[in-house]
Design an enzyme around this catalytic site. Structure first.
Site, short mmCIF file in Angstrom:
data_model
loop_
_atom_site.label_atom_id
_atom_site.label_comp_id
_atom_site.label_asym_id
_atom_site.label_seq_id
_atom_site.Cartn_x
_atom_site.Cartn_y
_atom_site.Cartn_z
N GLU A 96 0.80 -1.22 0.00
CA GLU A 96 0.00 0.00 0.00
C GLU A 96 0.84 1.28 0.00
O GLU A 96 0.34 2.37 -0.28
CB GLU A 96 -0.94 0.01 1.21
CG GLU A 96 -2.05 -1.02 1.10
CD GLU A 96 -2.98 -1.02 2.30
OE1 GLU A 96 -2.54 -0.57 3.38
OE2 GLU A 96 -4.13 -1.47 2.16
N GLU A 127 6.31 -22.40 7.12
CA GLU A 127 6.72 -21.59 8.26
C GLU A 127 7.69 -22.32 9.17
O GLU A 127 8.29 -21.71 10.06
CB GLU A 127 5.51 -21.14 9.08
CG GLU A 127 4.80 -22.24 9.83
CD GLU A 127 3.69 -21.68 10.71
OE1 GLU A 127 3.77 -21.90 11.94
OE2 GLU A 127 2.77 -21.03 10.19
#
Length: 285
Positions: A96, A127
């Site tokens: 963004e 992960e």
């Protein structure tokens, strides 16, 4: 006491109290029997605990921002690392910033365990690789002007902890955002933001309060950094990318207000120079 609260809320068992906070039982039970409005009210009650919790860690957030800014002025970058929800939120915040503040996409980089595929789909065991995050940082040429911020509600995710540990060992500024105290991730970070929001509404679902808090803190870090780097004037996004008519109109109105000129002239100036800041600079020459 709210009817939705379980009998064990007043006193967790020894086994439950030894669990990490993010894994402790929800204060609510029998959720499947409750009305929609009751579910929403109870979620809202829990959400209201997030902002006061973040208020307590603001000095730590400020400490991290104040160390990031001089590094970025010398060409440094921010790297966010996370898995699952935490990784997605880091990528979201990073993505963004270019349209909002007119910075290149390499300014702040979000890395997620499992790569871009993991933005939409779970990648099995991604992960759990404690070396993968550091290898991805190396692929981006991470250096001592950069900042590495690990995001993990549990504070134990190997992909995140391993990368932060290696970055710290190489003299790179490290930070973290976690929802448990005294974690391996916090121990590895130079600046540890321990945002303790309590058990989740659905036990262990850290996409809820923990995710909300992570998003708020990431907003704070990146926005404060961008302001300090001069990407905002007054309270306006003067470097925003003019990617649609709404943003062109917003930029035009900024110029009308700042330069006291008519709308059509302001729009021509904006489109000529490509940003509000550049139009203001050129007009003042």
């Amino acid at each position: 006491m709210d009817a939705s609260l379980t009998d064990k809320d007043a006193s967790l068992t020894d086994k439950e109290s030894s669990l990490p906070i993010t894994e402790q039982p929800s204060h609510y039970d029998h959720l499947e029997t409750r009305s929609v409005i009751d579910l929403l009210r109870d979620m809202n009650i829990e959400d209201q605990k997030v902002a006061p919790t973040i208020e307590k860690v603001l000095p730590t957030v400020a400490q991290l921002v104040e160390q990031i800014v001089p590094r970025m002025r010398k060409g440094g970058r921010i790297f966010y690392l996370g898995a699952g929800t935490s990784g997605r939120l880091g990528v979201l915040d990073a993505s963004e910033l270019p349209p909002t503040f007119g910075v290149p996409p390499t300014f702040v980089i979000g890395l997620i365990a499992g790569g871009d595929t993991a933005l939409r789909n779970a990648v099995e065991k991604a992960e759990d690789d404690s070396d993968a995050g550091w290898q991805e940082l190396l692929a981006h040429g991470v250096n001592q002007e950069d900042t590495v911020i690990g995001i993990a509600a549990s504070g134990t995710t190997p992909y995140v902890v391993g990368a932060v540990e290696k970055a710290h060992d190489h003299g790179i500024l490290t930070g973290c955002i976690t929802s448990n105290p005294h974690t391996p991730l916090a121990a590895a970070a130079d600046v540890a933001i321990e945002m303790i929001v309590g058990p989740e509404f659905i036990t262990g679902s850290s996409r809820m309060k923990s995710g909300t808090g992570q998003k708020m803190i990431l907003n704070m870090i990146s926005t404060a950094v961008m302001i300090r780097l001069g990407r905002v004037k007054g309270n306006r996004m003067v470097n925003m990318q003019l990617t649609n008519q709404k943003l062109i109109d917003r930029g035009t109105r900024m110029l009308v207000e700042a330069l006291h000129i008519d709308y059509s002239k302001a729009r021509r100036l904006l489109l000529l120079h490509g940003s509000v800041e550049k139009a203001l600079e050129e007009h003042s020459l």
